[in-house]
Design a protein around this motif. Sequence first.
Motif, PDB file in Angstrom:
ATOM      1  N   GLU A 448       0.820  -1.207   0.000  1.00 50.23           N
ATOM      2  CA  GLU A 448       0.000   0.000   0.000  1.00 50.23           C
ATOM      3  C   GLU A 448       0.860   1.265   0.000  1.00 50.23           C
ATOM      4  O   GLU A 448       0.441   2.297  -0.525  1.00 50.23           O
ATOM      5  N   ASP A 449       2.050   1.187   0.581  1.00 53.35           N
ATOM      6  CA  ASP A 449       2.945   2.339   0.636  1.00 53.35           C
ATOM      7  C   ASP A 449       3.601   2.525  -0.735  1.00 53.35           C
ATOM      8  O   ASP A 449       4.433   1.718  -1.158  1.00 53.35           O
ATOM      9  N   LEU A 450       3.223   3.587  -1.425  1.00 52.70           N
ATOM     10  CA  LEU A 450       3.701   3.800  -2.797  1.00 52.70           C
ATOM     11  C   LEU A 450       5.203   4.025  -2.860  1.00 52.70           C
ATOM     12  O   LEU A 450       5.853   3.660  -3.852  1.00 52.70           O
ATOM     13  N   GLU A 451       5.775   4.642  -1.835  1.00 52.47           N
ATOM     14  CA  GLU A 451       7.221   4.859  -1.816  1.00 52.47           C
ATOM     15  C   GLU A 451       7.965   3.529  -1.762  1.00 52.47           C
ATOM     16  O   GLU A 451       8.941   3.303  -2.486  1.00 52.47           O
ATOM     17  N   ARG A 452       7.481   2.614  -0.904  1.00 51.52           N
ATOM     18  CA  ARG A 452       8.111   1.293  -0.803  1.00 51.52           C
ATOM     19  C   ARG A 452       7.870   0.486  -2.086  1.00 51.52           C
ATOM     20  O   ARG A 452       8.739  -0.275  -2.517  1.00 51.52           O
ATOM     21  N   ARG A 453       6.707   0.687  -2.674  1.00 50.52           N
ATOM     22  CA  ARG A 453       6.417  -0.011  -3.934  1.00 50.52           C
ATOM     23  C   ARG A 453       7.390   0.450  -5.022  1.00 50.52           C
ATOM     24  O   ARG A 453       7.887  -0.359  -5.808  1.00 50.52           O
ATOM     25  N   CYS A 454       7.655   1.727  -5.032  1.00 48.85           N
ATOM     26  CA  CYS A 454       8.584   2.269  -6.026  1.00 48.85           C
ATOM     27  C   CYS A 454       9.992   1.699  -5.824  1.00 48.85           C
ATOM     28  O   CYS A 454      10.698   1.394  -6.785  1.00 48.85           O
ATOM     29  N   LYS A 455      10.388   1.529  -4.570  1.00 49.85           N
ATOM     30  CA  LYS A 455      11.707   0.960  -4.270  1.00 49.85           C
ATOM     31  C   LYS A 455      11.816  -0.487  -4.738  1.00 49.85           C
ATOM     32  O   LYS A 455      12.894  -0.935  -5.148  1.00 49.85           O
ATOM     33  N   MET A 456      10.715  -1.208  -4.672  1.00 51.39           N
ATOM     34  CA  MET A 456      10.715  -2.589  -5.173  1.00 51.39           C
ATOM     35  C   MET A 456      10.981  -2.612  -6.677  1.00 51.39           C
ATOM     36  O   MET A 456      11.738  -3.444  -7.175  1.00 51.39           O
ATOM     37  N   HIS A 457      10.359  -1.683  -7.375  1.00 51.94           N
ATOM     38  CA  HIS A 457      10.589  -1.616  -8.827  1.00 51.94           C
ATOM     39  C   HIS A 457      12.018  -1.177  -9.127  1.00 51.94           C
ATOM     40  O   HIS A 457      12.625  -1.621 -10.110  1.00 51.94           O
ATOM     41  N   LYS A 458      12.575  -0.307  -8.254  1.00 51.94           N
ATOM     42  CA  LYS A 458      13.976   0.106  -8.435  1.00 51.94           C
ATOM     43  C   LYS A 458      14.913  -1.095  -8.275  1.00 51.94           C
ATOM     44  O   LYS A 458      15.923  -1.217  -8.984  1.00 51.94           O
TER      45      LYS A 458
END
Length: 635
Positions: A448-458
């Motif tokens: 749900e945390d978009l910042e953490r989701r973005c880090k996963m894609h990074k």
Amino acid sequence: MASVNSDEWRAVCHKFTNAQNLTLVESRNDPENEPFRSKYKARELLAEIYCALKSFEAGEEESGADSGGRPPTEPPVDGQREAGFGPGFGGDSPAGLRAARLGAIEYYLGVNHVDTEELSAGQEHLMNCIKLLERCSVSSENVSLFIHARNQLGILWAGRNETETSQGFLETAESNYQRYMKEDGSPPTDMTEYFTTEENLLTHQERTKRFELAYTHTMYYLAQVYKNLGETERAATYCHSTLQRQLQLNQFSPMEWALNAATLSQYYITKGLYMEGRHCLSAATVVSDLAGEAPSEAAAQESEAESERREQLRQKRAEIARCWIKYCLNLLQDSKKLLEDSIGELDTDRQEAMKMARRREEDEEEKGRKSALLFGSEDTFDSIASLEEKVCCSLPLDFTEARAVFLVGQNYVTQAKEYFEMDGYVTDHVEILQDHSALFRSLAFYEEDLERRCKMHKRRVDMLEPICNDLNAQYYLMIRRQMMFELAEIYNEMMDLKLTLANRQADSETLDSHTIKKFNHLCSASAKYFQMFLDSLCSPEGKIPEHLEEEVLRPALVARFRVARLYSRLISSSPSAQLENLDKSLEHYTYVVQYCEAHPEAVAAVETELELSKEMVGLLPLKINRLKAKMAANN
């Protein structure tokens, strides 16, 4: 027939033992320039035994023994010439035993010829065996030979790609076994016992084991036949039963068995049968441990045999690890398909409904399925069950459950990469990385945390980008295309996430310069990789293909559509830069429309993208003209 205790009969038994030894033992040591030397010698002995049997039979006919009440001079009725008995006799009659012994030698001669690559002669001898046995009913004296002969013919015809002919022989072997077990079931005579003195007869336990092993082979070959016929469900059932029986009979090679069980798990996974898939993989892991530890690198360097064994153990365990990765990945992906809404986000209402449904479900059906699929003996049950407990077999419905599956998959990624290194296994290594990337992508769906989701894609970018840029385009073109397309999509996903985050945090509609810079960087990176993919389709001179091949048709048109969209989204304070971006966007949208007009067969592949492209081809010129007018007015 000569007495089983006579010198003549003992001589026959001795020849048979020698023939078996030559076939099974001595042949392993035959020189390369004479690979069949021992088997040719065995064939000579088998031919001598056949002549001796016929001689015994002729002597008995002359003496009138066992003539069924006929005078020695009376001609036999139809069907009695070869075996000396009629179709009404059971296989356990003296005549039936004579036929079985002759049939056994025909069988061994047939196998001998097949082993020495003389298939036609092998088929002839095996069919002679079948014809001899067809004249008597299935009994404890001959049922094992019935099954062995049909197994061999099944293999022979399968090797010729005559799958249905092979199927016929193997299914007859199966029905013979089932009929015998239903009507008799006692440990039947093994073929080797036809030529054994009384003191060397097998125990009931050994007879049973050999008979059950022959039937296990029948099931194994039928699994292959059904697979080749496209009857995948039936093939899986027979494969599973084969593996169960091999464990029960303790007749298996640990690593081969484990690899077959892991391969079977992949079928169950594609059918959504995760409990079955998990059990197969857990059993594969436990049984693979029975092969022992791989020799140390130092020991492997000292001995060629140890080196080969080390390599095989490491490779097969890595392959089992890859099957575990697929299990975890498919479990996450199947859950995602059920939980996502129309725009690919988590549908919380559906999530809650599925959680409630899972709580209400009865487990009786699962218990029934589980009892039917269990592998192993009491010694291995606990080990398999213990391993199963470490990963769920139900679809994960929230981040906590998904993360548990992800961590199991990531652990096996590490194991698989230890063997399939980039240096020497480029394709395998890249496929494992792509699966690792897909695990992150699936887990990000639940975050749900978009910042953490973005880090996963990074993390996905970090693992794929260096490999993509380093791969030789000439030798690994297809792999690079896959990676370029995936990287373009990852950057696109990160761009959307960053914009959503910025809009949530901003007090006004105006984005700060740092956010704009980050957004444009991600947007440009996505466009760059899509363009790299498109450039890879061009000729060496850089010419765009007039006709796109089917395997790249949709990816190429989607890439064009995405690049068009990305250029239109770039944020620029410079009107001239903005105009340049819009021109490029229109160019790519126009390509999609014009290509589909010139190739109507392509429309079905990109219906949604084509509809939006047509709309933008109509709207963008107006936007471009307004911007030009504004620029002219400012000048």
